[in-house]
Design a protein around this motif. Structure first.
Motif, mmCIF file in Angstrom:
data_model
loop_
_atom_site.group_PDB
_atom_site.id
_atom_site.type_symbol
_atom_site.label_atom_id
_atom_site.label_comp_id
_atom_site.label_asym_id
_atom_site.label_seq_id
_atom_site.Cartn_x
_atom_site.Cartn_y
_atom_site.Cartn_z
ATOM 1 N N ASP A 197 108.597 45.055 69.127
ATOM 2 C CA ASP A 197 109.897 45.898 68.976
ATOM 3 C C ASP A 197 110.486 46.291 67.822
ATOM 4 O O ASP A 197 110.876 45.039 67.311
ATOM 5 C CB ASP A 197 110.713 45.841 70.224
ATOM 6 C CG ASP A 197 111.802 46.563 70.572
ATOM 7 O OD1 ASP A 197 112.520 46.554 69.287
ATOM 8 O OD2 ASP A 197 112.238 47.358 71.715
ATOM 9 N N GLY A 198 110.711 47.133 67.060
ATOM 10 C CA GLY A 198 111.384 46.983 65.854
ATOM 11 C C GLY A 198 112.828 46.610 65.980
ATOM 12 O O GLY A 198 113.497 46.101 64.960
ATOM 13 N N VAL A 199 113.764 46.518 66.803
ATOM 14 C CA VAL A 199 114.592 46.027 67.297
ATOM 15 C C VAL A 199 115.002 44.934 67.664
ATOM 16 O O VAL A 199 114.974 43.931 66.750
ATOM 17 C CB VAL A 199 115.448 46.898 67.855
ATOM 18 C CG1 VAL A 199 116.826 46.475 67.725
ATOM 19 C CG2 VAL A 199 115.946 48.527 67.507
ATOM 20 N N THR A 200 113.973 44.290 68.828
ATOM 21 C CA THR A 200 114.170 43.486 69.191
ATOM 22 C C THR A 200 113.481 42.132 68.900
ATOM 23 O O THR A 200 113.739 40.307 68.763
ATOM 24 C CB THR A 200 114.189 43.285 70.487
ATOM 25 O OG1 THR A 200 112.702 43.465 71.070
ATOM 26 C CG2 THR A 200 114.710 43.987 71.477
ATOM 27 N N GLY A 201 112.353 42.856 68.652
ATOM 28 C CA GLY A 201 110.646 41.904 67.507
ATOM 29 C C GLY A 201 110.255 41.358 69.075
ATOM 30 O O GLY A 201 108.940 40.028 68.537
ATOM 31 N N VAL A 202 110.256 42.096 69.774
ATOM 32 C CA VAL A 202 109.281 41.010 71.206
ATOM 33 C C VAL A 202 108.237 41.503 71.042
ATOM 34 O O VAL A 202 108.451 42.684 71.058
ATOM 35 C CB VAL A 202 110.033 41.199 72.497
ATOM 36 C CG1 VAL A 202 109.258 41.345 73.912
ATOM 37 C CG2 VAL A 202 111.262 41.251 72.871
ATOM 38 N N ILE A 203 107.290 40.896 71.696
ATOM 39 C CA ILE A 203 106.289 41.159 71.783
ATOM 40 C C ILE A 203 104.968 41.537 72.688
ATOM 41 O O ILE A 203 105.650 41.177 74.340
ATOM 42 C CB ILE A 203 104.514 40.104 71.065
ATOM 43 C CG1 ILE A 203 105.313 39.576 69.354
ATOM 44 C CG2 ILE A 203 103.215 40.812 70.712
ATOM 45 C CD1 ILE A 203 104.597 39.124 68.358
ATOM 46 N N THR A 204 104.302 42.759 73.116
ATOM 47 C CA THR A 204 104.201 43.061 74.438
ATOM 48 C C THR A 204 102.396 43.678 73.914
ATOM 49 O O THR A 204 102.294 44.187 73.495
ATOM 50 C CB THR A 204 105.479 44.397 74.869
ATOM 51 O OG1 THR A 204 106.506 44.110 74.874
ATOM 52 C CG2 THR A 204 104.841 45.222 76.606
ATOM 53 N N LYS A 205 102.207 43.025 75.453
ATOM 54 C CA LYS A 205 100.424 43.571 74.608
ATOM 55 C C LYS A 205 100.729 45.064 75.617
ATOM 56 O O LYS A 205 101.037 45.670 76.736
ATOM 57 C CB LYS A 205 99.941 42.927 76.003
ATOM 58 C CG LYS A 205 98.017 43.232 75.802
ATOM 59 C CD LYS A 205 96.980 41.914 76.281
ATOM 60 C CE LYS A 205 97.308 41.147 77.832
ATOM 61 N NZ LYS A 205 96.852 40.366 78.398
ATOM 62 N N LEU A 206 100.088 45.695 75.049
ATOM 63 C CA LEU A 206 99.817 47.211 75.454
ATOM 64 C C LEU A 206 98.651 47.534 76.155
ATOM 65 O O LEU A 206 98.255 48.631 77.243
ATOM 66 C CB LEU A 206 100.317 48.844 74.231
ATOM 67 C CG LEU A 206 101.164 48.407 73.432
ATOM 68 C CD1 LEU A 206 101.359 50.076 72.743
ATOM 69 C CD2 LEU A 206 102.469 48.894 74.856
ATOM 70 N N ALA A 207 97.606 47.599 75.794
ATOM 71 C CA ALA A 207 95.970 47.389 76.389
ATOM 72 C C ALA A 207 95.374 45.922 75.957
ATOM 73 O O ALA A 207 94.956 45.637 74.865
ATOM 74 C CB ALA A 207 95.214 48.581 75.871
ATOM 75 N N GLY A 208 94.316 45.902 76.362
ATOM 76 C CA GLY A 208 93.558 45.001 76.405
ATOM 77 C C GLY A 208 93.527 43.370 76.836
ATOM 78 O O GLY A 208 94.227 44.221 77.547
ATOM 79 N N GLY A 209 92.601 42.962 76.828
ATOM 80 C CA GLY A 209 92.347 41.451 77.641
ATOM 81 C C GLY A 209 91.497 41.590 78.919
ATOM 82 O O GLY A 209 91.495 40.761 79.451
ATOM 83 N N GLY A 210 91.115 43.095 79.218
ATOM 84 C CA GLY A 210 90.980 42.631 81.092
ATOM 85 C C GLY A 210 88.958 42.777 81.083
ATOM 86 O O GLY A 210 88.591 42.237 79.472
ATOM 87 N N THR A 211 88.439 42.917 81.718
ATOM 88 C CA THR A 211 86.875 43.230 81.744
ATOM 89 C C THR A 211 85.851 44.020 81.320
ATOM 90 O O THR A 211 84.802 44.225 81.877
ATOM 91 C CB THR A 211 86.446 41.849 82.998
ATOM 92 O OG1 THR A 211 86.688 42.842 84.376
ATOM 93 C CG2 THR A 211 86.924 40.065 82.529
ATOM 94 N N SER A 212 86.643 45.642 82.248
ATOM 95 C CA SER A 212 86.311 46.789 82.887
ATOM 96 C C SER A 212 85.824 47.080 81.603
ATOM 97 O O SER A 212 86.320 47.493 80.484
ATOM 98 C CB SER A 212 86.274 47.408 84.127
ATOM 99 O OG SER A 212 86.319 48.677 83.638
ATOM 100 N N GLU A 213 84.850 48.030 80.657
ATOM 101 C CA GLU A 213 84.784 49.158 80.047
ATOM 102 C C GLU A 213 84.438 50.009 80.209
ATOM 103 O O GLU A 213 84.080 51.484 79.730
ATOM 104 C CB GLU A 213 83.209 48.859 78.707
ATOM 105 C CG GLU A 213 83.583 47.974 78.425
ATOM 106 C CD GLU A 213 82.247 47.335 77.574
ATOM 107 O OE1 GLU A 213 81.571 48.390 76.847
ATOM 108 O OE2 GLU A 213 82.486 46.182 76.854
ATOM 109 N N ALA A 214 84.632 50.851 81.590
ATOM 110 C CA ALA A 214 85.192 51.635 82.565
ATOM 111 C C ALA A 214 85.817 53.047 81.870
ATOM 112 O O ALA A 214 86.687 52.582 81.456
ATOM 113 C CB ALA A 214 85.023 52.114 83.960
ATOM 114 N N GLU A 215 85.497 54.400 81.673
ATOM 115 C CA GLU A 215 86.427 55.332 81.508
ATOM 116 C C GLU A 215 87.899 55.525 82.730
ATOM 117 O O GLU A 215 87.468 55.103 83.448
ATOM 118 C CB GLU A 215 86.289 56.512 81.300
ATOM 119 C CG GLU A 215 85.053 56.580 80.136
ATOM 120 C CD GLU A 215 85.895 56.103 78.860
ATOM 121 O OE1 GLU A 215 86.909 56.789 78.731
ATOM 122 O OE2 GLU A 215 85.204 55.461 77.873
ATOM 123 N N GLY A 216 88.855 55.839 82.207
ATOM 124 C CA GLY A 216 90.023 56.222 83.208
ATOM 125 C C GLY A 216 90.771 54.871 84.025
ATOM 126 O O GLY A 216 91.181 55.117 84.965
#
Length: 91
Positions: free
Chosen positions: A33-52
């Protein structure tokens, strides 16, 4: 806070129109976050390569990231020649 965190093996960095910073690592896409500096994970870390599936359930290797003018997030992997889109990210 983002100022105290260490990000393992950053691959690519993008700055969004609203001043946030997106960082891709070997397994995740992170939002600083450009204001607070808080880091959030948006994607990844899972185990599936499926679409959708939900972004956090996906197993990804995002070497490149790009944010479109409308806020859509795209992940690229030139080794596998794959590209995925997430749709507009929300806060």
């Amino acid at each position: 806070m983002g100022t105290d965190a260490e990000i393992d093996s950053p691959q690519d960095v993008e700055i969004t129109a609203d001043g946030d910073v997106l960082v891709s690592t070997a397994r995740f896409v992170l939002l600083i976050d450009g204001v607070t500096g808080v880091i959030t994970k948006l994607a990844g870390g899972g185990t599936s390569e499926a679409e959708g599936i939900a972004a956090l359930e996906a197993s990804i290797r995002p070497a490149e990231i790009e944010v479109a003018y409308n806020g859509d997030l795209y992940l690229g992997n030139p080794v596998s020649r794959s590209r995925r889109g997430s749709g507009s990210r929300s806060r």
